[in-house]
Design an enzyme around this catalytic site. Structure first.
Site, PDB file in Angstrom:
ATOM      1  N   GLY A   1       0.816  -1.223   0.000  1.00  0.00           N
ATOM      2  CA  GLY A   1       0.000   0.000   0.000  1.00  0.00           C
ATOM      3  C   GLY A   1       0.838   1.256   0.000  1.00  0.00           C
TER       4      GLY A   1
ATOM      5  N   GLY B   1      -0.117   3.933   2.082  1.00  0.00           N
ATOM      6  CA  GLY B   1      -0.730   4.673   3.171  1.00  0.00           C
ATOM      7  C   GLY B   1       0.326   5.390   4.002  1.00  0.00           C
ATOM      8  N   ALA B   2      -0.155   6.162   4.978  1.00  0.00           N
ATOM      9  CA  ALA B   2       0.741   6.994   5.776  1.00  0.00           C
ATOM     10  C   ALA B   2       1.750   6.160   6.559  1.00  0.00           C
ATOM     11  CB  ALA B   2      -0.101   7.854   6.721  1.00  0.00           C
TER      12      ALA B   2
ATOM     13  N   ASN C   1      -4.840  -0.797  13.638  1.00  0.00           N
ATOM     14  CA  ASN C   1      -5.651  -0.596  14.836  1.00  0.00           C
ATOM     15  C   ASN C   1      -6.781  -1.621  14.838  1.00  0.00           C
ATOM     16  OD1 ASN C   1      -4.268   1.561  15.902  1.00  0.00           O
ATOM     17  ND2 ASN C   1      -5.678   3.128  15.150  1.00  0.00           N
TER      18      ASN C   1
ATOM     19  N   ALA D   1       1.529   9.510  11.169  1.00  0.00           N
ATOM     20  CA  ALA D   1       1.909  10.079   9.871  1.00  0.00           C
ATOM     21  C   ALA D   1       0.655  10.426   9.089  1.00  0.00           C
ATOM     22  CB  ALA D   1       2.742   9.066   9.088  1.00  0.00           C
TER      23      ALA D   1
ATOM     24  N   LYS E   1      -4.397  -1.115  23.519  1.00  0.00           N
ATOM     25  CA  LYS E   1      -4.636  -0.198  22.397  1.00  0.00           C
ATOM     26  C   LYS E   1      -6.120  -0.188  22.036  1.00  0.00           C
ATOM     27  CE  LYS E   1      -2.825   2.611  19.319  1.00  0.00           C
ATOM     28  NZ  LYS E   1      -2.876   2.451  17.907  1.00  0.00           N
TER      29      LYS E   1
ATOM     30  N   ASN F   1      -8.689  15.160  19.828  1.00  0.00           N
ATOM     31  CA  ASN F   1      -8.594  14.228  20.964  1.00  0.00           C
ATOM     32  C   ASN F   1      -8.650  14.968  22.304  1.00  0.00           C
ATOM     33  OD1 ASN F   1      -8.233  12.409  18.929  1.00  0.00           O
ATOM     34  ND2 ASN F   1      -6.121  11.847  19.442  1.00  0.00           N
TER      35      ASN F   1
ATOM     36  N   SER G   1      -7.879   8.977  13.888  1.00  0.00           N
ATOM     37  CA  SER G   1      -8.053   8.414  12.544  1.00  0.00           C
ATOM     38  C   SER G   1      -9.533   8.271  12.204  1.00  0.00           C
ATOM     39  CB  SER G   1      -7.349   7.054  12.452  1.00  0.00           C
ATOM     40  OG  SER G   1      -7.795   6.195  13.465  1.00  0.00           O
TER      41      SER G   1
HETATM   42  N1  NDP Z   1      -1.774   7.031  10.142  1.00  0.00           N
HETATM   43  C1  NDP Z   1      -1.364   6.971  11.407  1.00  0.00           C
HETATM   44  O1  NDP Z   1      -0.783   7.925  11.942  1.00  0.00           O
HETATM   45  C2  NDP Z   1      -1.582   5.709  12.217  1.00  0.00           C
HETATM   46  C3  NDP Z   1      -2.270   4.632  11.706  1.00  0.00           C
HETATM   47  N2  NDP Z   1      -2.398   3.479  12.466  1.00  0.00           N
HETATM   48  C4  NDP Z   1      -3.107   2.339  11.928  1.00  0.00           C
HETATM   49  O2  NDP Z   1      -2.295   1.751  10.915  1.00  0.00           O
HETATM   50  C5  NDP Z   1      -3.131   1.212   9.877  1.00  0.00           C
HETATM   51  C6  NDP Z   1      -2.744   1.868   8.554  1.00  0.00           C
HETATM   52  O3  NDP Z   1      -3.014   3.257   8.688  1.00  0.00           O
HETATM   53  P1  NDP Z   1      -2.822   4.316   7.507  1.00  0.00           P
HETATM   54  O4  NDP Z   1      -1.482   4.187   6.916  1.00  0.00           O
HETATM   55  O5  NDP Z   1      -3.226   5.624   8.059  1.00  0.00           O
HETATM   56  O6  NDP Z   1      -3.946   3.757   6.495  1.00  0.00           O
HETATM   57  P2  NDP Z   1      -4.228   4.109   4.981  1.00  0.00           P
HETATM   58  O7  NDP Z   1      -5.610   3.675   4.677  1.00  0.00           O
HETATM   59  O8  NDP Z   1      -3.796   5.513   4.742  1.00  0.00           O
HETATM   60  O9  NDP Z   1      -3.187   3.190   4.192  1.00  0.00           O
HETATM   61  C7  NDP Z   1      -3.414   1.884   3.792  1.00  0.00           C
HETATM   62  C8  NDP Z   1      -2.931   1.766   2.363  1.00  0.00           C
HETATM   63  O10 NDP Z   1      -2.967   0.404   1.999  1.00  0.00           O
HETATM   64  C9  NDP Z   1      -3.581   0.296   0.722  1.00  0.00           C
HETATM   65  N3  NDP Z   1      -4.136  -1.044   0.543  1.00  0.00           N
HETATM   66  C10 NDP Z   1      -5.138  -1.646   1.223  1.00  0.00           C
HETATM   67  N4  NDP Z   1      -5.342  -2.883   0.742  1.00  0.00           N
HETATM   68  C11 NDP Z   1      -4.450  -3.057  -0.262  1.00  0.00           C
HETATM   69  C12 NDP Z   1      -4.182  -4.125  -1.164  1.00  0.00           C
HETATM   70  N5  NDP Z   1      -4.875  -5.265  -1.110  1.00  0.00           N
HETATM   71  N6  NDP Z   1      -3.185  -3.967  -2.070  1.00  0.00           N
HETATM   72  C13 NDP Z   1      -2.475  -2.828  -2.154  1.00  0.00           C
HETATM   73  N7  NDP Z   1      -2.703  -1.764  -1.331  1.00  0.00           N
HETATM   74  C14 NDP Z   1      -3.677  -1.896  -0.399  1.00  0.00           C
HETATM   75  C15 NDP Z   1      -4.633   1.383   0.712  1.00  0.00           C
HETATM   76  O11 NDP Z   1      -5.032   1.652  -0.595  1.00  0.00           O
HETATM   77  P3  NDP Z   1      -6.532   2.209  -0.909  1.00  0.00           P
HETATM   78  O12 NDP Z   1      -6.561   3.587  -0.343  1.00  0.00           O
HETATM   79  O13 NDP Z   1      -6.581   2.134  -2.395  1.00  0.00           O
HETATM   80  O14 NDP Z   1      -7.465   1.267  -0.206  1.00  0.00           O
HETATM   81  C16 NDP Z   1      -3.819   2.515   1.361  1.00  0.00           C
HETATM   82  O15 NDP Z   1      -2.971   3.113   0.400  1.00  0.00           O
HETATM   83  C17 NDP Z   1      -4.570   1.490  10.305  1.00  0.00           C
HETATM   84  O16 NDP Z   1      -5.102   0.405  10.998  1.00  0.00           O
HETATM   85  C18 NDP Z   1      -4.431   2.672  11.259  1.00  0.00           C
HETATM   86  O17 NDP Z   1      -5.490   2.736  12.190  1.00  0.00           O
HETATM   87  C19 NDP Z   1      -1.830   3.348  13.694  1.00  0.00           C
HETATM   88  C20 NDP Z   1      -1.120   4.394  14.236  1.00  0.00           C
HETATM   89  C21 NDP Z   1      -1.012   5.671  13.578  1.00  0.00           C
HETATM   90  C1  KPL Z   2      -4.126   6.848  19.652  1.00  0.00           C
HETATM   91  C2  KPL Z   2      -5.043   7.486  18.627  1.00  0.00           C
HETATM   92  C3  KPL Z   2      -6.393   7.724  19.227  1.00  0.00           C
HETATM   93  C4  KPL Z   2      -4.363   8.790  18.290  1.00  0.00           C
HETATM   94  O1  KPL Z   2      -5.172   9.674  17.594  1.00  0.00           O
HETATM   95  C5  KPL Z   2      -5.160   6.569  17.436  1.00  0.00           C
HETATM   96  O2  KPL Z   2      -4.622   5.478  17.435  1.00  0.00           O
HETATM   97  C6  KPL Z   2      -6.005   6.890  16.268  1.00  0.00           C
HETATM   98  O3  KPL Z   2      -6.292   8.051  16.011  1.00  0.00           O
HETATM   99  O4  KPL Z   2      -6.402   5.926  15.580  1.00  0.00           O
END
Ligand code: NDP
Ligand code: KPL
Length: 302
Positions: A17, A19-20, A102, A129, A184, A202, A254
């Site tokens: 992916g 994602g952040a 999460n 991020a 968590k 928050n 989030s």
């Molecule tokens: N962002 C943060 O600061 C934090 C996030 N988390 C947790 O971490 C996890 C990830 O968060 P985050 O990075 O923000 O999430 P995002 O949704 O931003 O990122 C996930 C990425 O994975 C991609 N993806 C999903 N399924 C597939 C697949 N089958 N093949 C290829 N790519 C795929 C998504 O694409 P598409 O958009 O096309 O679906 C997206 O680009 C979550 O559970 C979040 O709650 C925990 C702590 C902090």
């Molecule tokens: C810890 C917290 C609540 C920080 O915002 C988080 O994990 C989220 O936003 O998903």
């Protein structure tokens, strides 16, 4: 009896992916000198600006080439099973797979999909991020907890922690991830739905008007955790939730962001998981059920 896993060659890390959290991890791995590629929905390369408080770096990631022997999967809880299913044909027979998300409820399902010699790990992180177009912004410095989940992971005890320390360290490696996941879960079961429903940061949850509801939610989570054999102590959990509210006071959770941007939330793996586990033990959890329904209604509003 389980056959011993064949010796693991060098791990070539792939992050799933764009994602952040995935791009934060991939950027930190690349900057530490580790080869890392991306598995995106389309087989393309990706260039990003990695923005940290002191500097911005332009980074380039190549697309992953199968077979994959080390995969970090930081996708939303509801996307995990699809992502693993898609990966299966490309994984080497002794691949190492690290889940990071999460909420709860994916581990047993993933274990049933992968082979006995494929290692499964879980990493939970407090790093933060944001992704905006080509920018990946490191918004909060945290730490991570990593644990092996199956025997094939326990047989690869050095390489995976070393790589995850580069990606999302500082890292604590533990034998059992469950107590950390429950803690968590308690934090997310309070902060995420309340901030989504009240559309606030928050820190707003420190106000006296929210304290009774927070206490009711946590009493339910603690009762369910005890029934599941992972007892959370109420006062310590409340203290932890309050610490996170204070430490992340300026953040939008989030779930608040998902609702604000009309995206699917992780409510089913958070309060939904509490409700599902409560049902197994005939426990009443009206406050968690109430938030589950309210957030689902906000999601359906689209
Ligand atoms: N962002 C943060 O600061 C934090 C996030 N988390 C947790 O971490 C996890 C990830 O968060 P985050 O990075 O923000 O999430 P995002 O949704 O931003 O990122 C996930 C990425 O994975 C991609 N993806 C999903 N399924 C597939 C697949 N089958 N093949 C290829 N790519 C795929 C998504 O694409 P598409 O958009 O096309 O679906 C997206 O680009 C979550 O559970 C979040 O709650 C925990 C702590 C902090
Ligand atoms: C810890 C917290 C609540 C920080 O915002 C988080 O994990 C989220 O936003 O998903």
């Amino acid at each position: 009896m389980a056959r011993p896993a064949p010796p693991q060659s060098a791990l070539n890390w792939v992050v799933v992916g764009q994602g952040a959290i995935g791009l934060l991890a991939a950027s930190r791995m690349q900057l530490s000198g580790m080869p890392v590629s991306l598995r995106l929905r389309h087989d393309t390369a990706l260039s990003i600006n990695f923005i940290q408080p002191q500097q911005t770096q332009q980074l380039h990631f190549a697309p992953a080439i199968a077979p994959l022997n080390a995969v970090l999967l930081p996708v939303k809880s509801y996307a995990v099973i699809n992502a693993v299913t898609e990966l299966l044909p490309q994984l080497s027979s002794n691949a190492q797979l690290v889940l990071s998300h999460n909420g709860m409820g994916t581990i047993a399902q993933v274990l049933s999909l992968i082979g006995e010699q494929q290692g499964l790990w879980f990493l939970t992180t407090t790093h933060a991020a944001l992704r905006h177009q080509h920018d990946v912004i490191r918004t909060g410095i945290g730490q991570s907890v990593l644990a092996p989940v199956n025997a094939a992971a326990r047989s690869c005890r050095e390489k995976v922690p070393h790589a995850m320390d580069k990606a999302l360290g500082p890292l604590v490696v533990v034998d059992d991830i469950q107590p950390y996941l429950w803690q968590k879960l308690a934090i997310n079961a309070v902060i995420n739905p309340l901030t989504a429903i009240h559309n606030c940061r928050n820190g707003e949850l420190a106000k006296p008007c929210y304290q009774q509801h927070i206490s009711q939610l946590l009493q339910e989570v603690c009762a369910v955790s005890a029934a599941c054999g992972q007892a959370l102590e109420y006062q310590a959990t409340l203290d932890k939730v309050q610490q996170v509210i204070t430490a992340t006071a300026q953040n939008f959770s989030s779930m608040q962001q998902d609702i604000a941007h009309r995206r699917r939330t992780e409510i089913e793996a958070i309060n939904g998981y509490v409700v599902q586990q409560a049902a197994r033990f005939n426990l009443a959890v009206p406050y968690n059920s109430g938030l589950l329904q309210q957030v689902q209604q906000l999601e359906q509003r689209g």
